[in-house]
Design a protein around this motif. Structure first.
Motif, PDB file in Angstrom:
ATOM      1  N   UNK A 236       0.809  -1.226   0.000  1.00  0.00           N
ATOM      2  CA  UNK A 236       0.000   0.000   0.000  1.00  0.00           C
ATOM      3  C   UNK A 236       0.835   1.266   0.000  1.00  0.00           C
ATOM      4  N   UNK A 237       2.141   1.168   0.323  1.00  0.00           N
ATOM      5  CA  UNK A 237       3.000   2.343   0.279  1.00  0.00           C
ATOM      6  C   UNK A 237       2.542   3.435   1.221  1.00  0.00           C
ATOM      7  N   UNK A 253      -7.779  -2.851   4.010  1.00  0.00           N
ATOM      8  CA  UNK A 253      -6.615  -3.025   4.865  1.00  0.00           C
ATOM      9  C   UNK A 253      -5.377  -2.934   3.994  1.00  0.00           C
ATOM     10  N   UNK A 254      -4.329  -2.312   4.529  1.00  0.00           N
ATOM     11  CA  UNK A 254      -3.084  -2.180   3.792  1.00  0.00           C
ATOM     12  C   UNK A 254      -2.034  -3.136   4.318  1.00  0.00           C
ATOM     13  N   UNK A 255      -1.271  -3.726   3.388  1.00  0.00           N
ATOM     14  CA  UNK A 255      -0.167  -4.618   3.745  1.00  0.00           C
ATOM     15  C   UNK A 255       1.099  -4.017   3.155  1.00  0.00           C
ATOM     16  N   UNK A 256       2.094  -3.746   4.010  1.00  0.00           N
ATOM     17  CA  UNK A 256       3.292  -3.039   3.560  1.00  0.00           C
ATOM     18  C   UNK A 256       4.521  -3.591   4.280  1.00  0.00           C
ATOM     19  N   UNK A 257       5.576  -3.899   3.519  1.00  0.00           N
ATOM     20  CA  UNK A 257       6.809  -4.414   4.100  1.00  0.00           C
ATOM     21  C   UNK A 257       7.623  -3.307   4.750  1.00  0.00           C
ATOM     22  N   UNK A 258       7.402  -2.064   4.300  1.00  0.00           N
ATOM     23  CA  UNK A 258       8.146  -0.925   4.818  1.00  0.00           C
ATOM     24  C   UNK A 258       7.431  -0.390   6.058  1.00  0.00           C
ATOM     25  N   UNK A 259       8.088  -0.491   7.211  1.00  0.00           N
ATOM     26  CA  UNK A 259       7.460  -0.096   8.474  1.00  0.00           C
ATOM     27  C   UNK A 259       7.142   1.393   8.508  1.00  0.00           C
ATOM     28  N   UNK A 260       7.986   2.213   7.895  1.00  0.00           N
ATOM     29  CA  UNK A 260       7.741   3.655   7.889  1.00  0.00           C
ATOM     30  C   UNK A 260       6.463   3.986   7.136  1.00  0.00           C
TER      31      UNK A 260
END
Length: 432
Positions: A236-237, A253-260
């Motif tokens: 989702x960025x 719902x958003x799924x994102x590998x980048x925690x920030x």
């Protein structure tokens, strides 16, 4: 005499002729009795005239012939006046046609002048390109000649080298090497070398303004109209699409590998988790999602993960659920050169026909591919606008061949930069 003066004289002559014709028509019949204006005496005289008319015709035949002549003249004058009116109307219509013809001629002359200028500019550009290509060709030939000369010198030096002992001889050895196997690299592994904050800065620099991205993604919202389950935005960025879904009242719902990025989505009021998208999908219940959306992410996955992703998404979608993937178009050399190679986490672009095949093979139906993001006109090669212009203009066979070649070049180099694949989970599973 100018046209206005001629028209004024013509109107004056027309009035004179009309008056003369009216007078001639009124006096042509000299033998017919004319009413006398006096009340009593006039009536008596008019009565005598009526009874005396046959005697006048009998005794004065020349008057009858004069009356006949007058009638013929009046009739011919009336016919002549009618013909003159028709000719005058025809002349006016001809004058109007002449003005329209002059306007059309001027427009055609301007059109040809513009086309000539465009053609000259296009030929100048093509000539310059050919000259550059010829120059590069000459340089390459020169370098090849130098390499050939160097090879000849090295061969001569080797042949003249002394061979005093077996140890001093040059021997050939066959070296065998084993190419190590390269394991497919996942997106999460690729991003390990770049900190979350660094990749966020990279996205801000190269992906574009969030408002612009949101406006471009707005057209995808309608693809999820009517779904009942939750829509998962995988990768989702910064949350642009989550904002649009929330605005439309669609649960997501958003799924994102980048925690920030995930933290930014949560700060804006969205449900977002930090996870590898394939792992997250595998943990969801079958038939539980109303939609799966992925924008500019699948090119970050290794080819073996493409099929796994599509199969997982198809399994997790409810009946009627939507599967939507937006990605770069590998058929556009412009997109590959200007956008794809910039991101070091890109692994390989996915061809739309391959992605369509994987979707159908996983049981999805109503597979549709739409291309978007055309190359800006100012970025196209110089001269293409002319060669793709008005096809009704006649041209020589050579110029037509150049137009065809330039059109094919444009289709290869300047195809739309992105495409979106949409598919639907059928009510009943279809066989692969």
């Amino acid at each position: 005499v100018d046209r206005d003066e001629t028209a004024r004289l013509s109107e004056g002559n027309r009035a004179v002729v009309t008056n003369d014709l009216e007078a001639a028509n009124a006096t042509a019949d000299i033998l017919s009795p004319k009413p006398f204006p006096a009340p009593v005496v006039g009536s008596l005289i008019n009565l005598l005239r009526s009874f005396g008319q046959p005697f006048v015709r009998l005794f004065l035949p020349q008057l009858a012939r004069q009356q006949q002549f007058n009638a013929h003249v009046a009739r011919h004058m009336n016919q002549l006046q009618k013909t003159i009116e028709e000719l005058r109307n025809a002349a006016e219509e001809l004058s109007r046609l002449e003005e329209r013809f002059a306007e059309r001629s001027e427009a055609i002359d301007r059109r040809f002048s513009e086309k000539d200028a465009e053609k000259d500019a296009a030929f100048s550009s093509i000539s310059a390109r050919f000259n550059e290509a010829a120059k590069v060709h000459d340089e390459i030939e020169g370098q090849i000649g130098e390499l050939m000369a160097l090879r000849s010198m090295l061969r001569t030096a080797v042949e003249r080298a002394p061979a005093s002992s077996e140890a001093g001889r040059i021997t050939k050895k066959t070296v065998t090497t084993k190419t190590p196997e390269i394991e497919p690299t996942s997106w999460s592994q690729l991003t390990e070398w770049m900190e979350d904050e660094d990749y966020r800065s990279f996205q801000d620099r190269f992906r574009g303004n969030p408002e612009v991205i949101a406006e471009r993604m707005r057209e995808h919202v309608v693809r999820f109209d009517g779904v009942e389950g939750r829509v998962a935005d995988l990768g989702c960025g910064r949350g642009e699409f989550l904002d649009l879904l929330a605005e439309a009242g669609i649960d997501a719902i958003g799924v994102e590998i980048n925690a920030t990025d995930a933290e930014e989505c949560r700060r804006r009021g969205h449900d977002a988790v930090v996870s590898d998208l394939l792992e997250w999908l595998s943990e969801q219940k079958d038939d539980s999602l109303g939609g799966v959306f992925m924008a500019q992410v699948i090119e970050h996955l290794a080819p073996p993960d493409w099929q796994r992703f599509v199969e997982l998404a198809a399994a997790k979608l409810e009946a009627g659920g939507r599967f939507v993937v937006e990605t770069i178009n590998p058929g556009s050399l412009y997109a590959l050169a200007r956008a794809y190679v910039v991101d070091p986490t890109h692994i390989r672009p996915v061809h739309p026909e391959l992605l369509s095949f994987l979707a159908r093979r996983s049981g999805l139906c109503a597979v549709d591919v739409q291309f978007q993001a055309p190359v800006p006109d100012e970025e196209r090669p110089t001269g293409l606008a002319f060669f793709q212009g008005d096809t009704s203009v006649e041209m020589s066979e050579e110029l037509a061949a150049i137009r065809e070649a330039m059109s094919r070049l444009d289709q290869i180099c300047c195809a739309p930069q992105e495409y979106t694949l949409q598919a639907t989970r059928p009510a009943l599973r279809e066989p692969a």
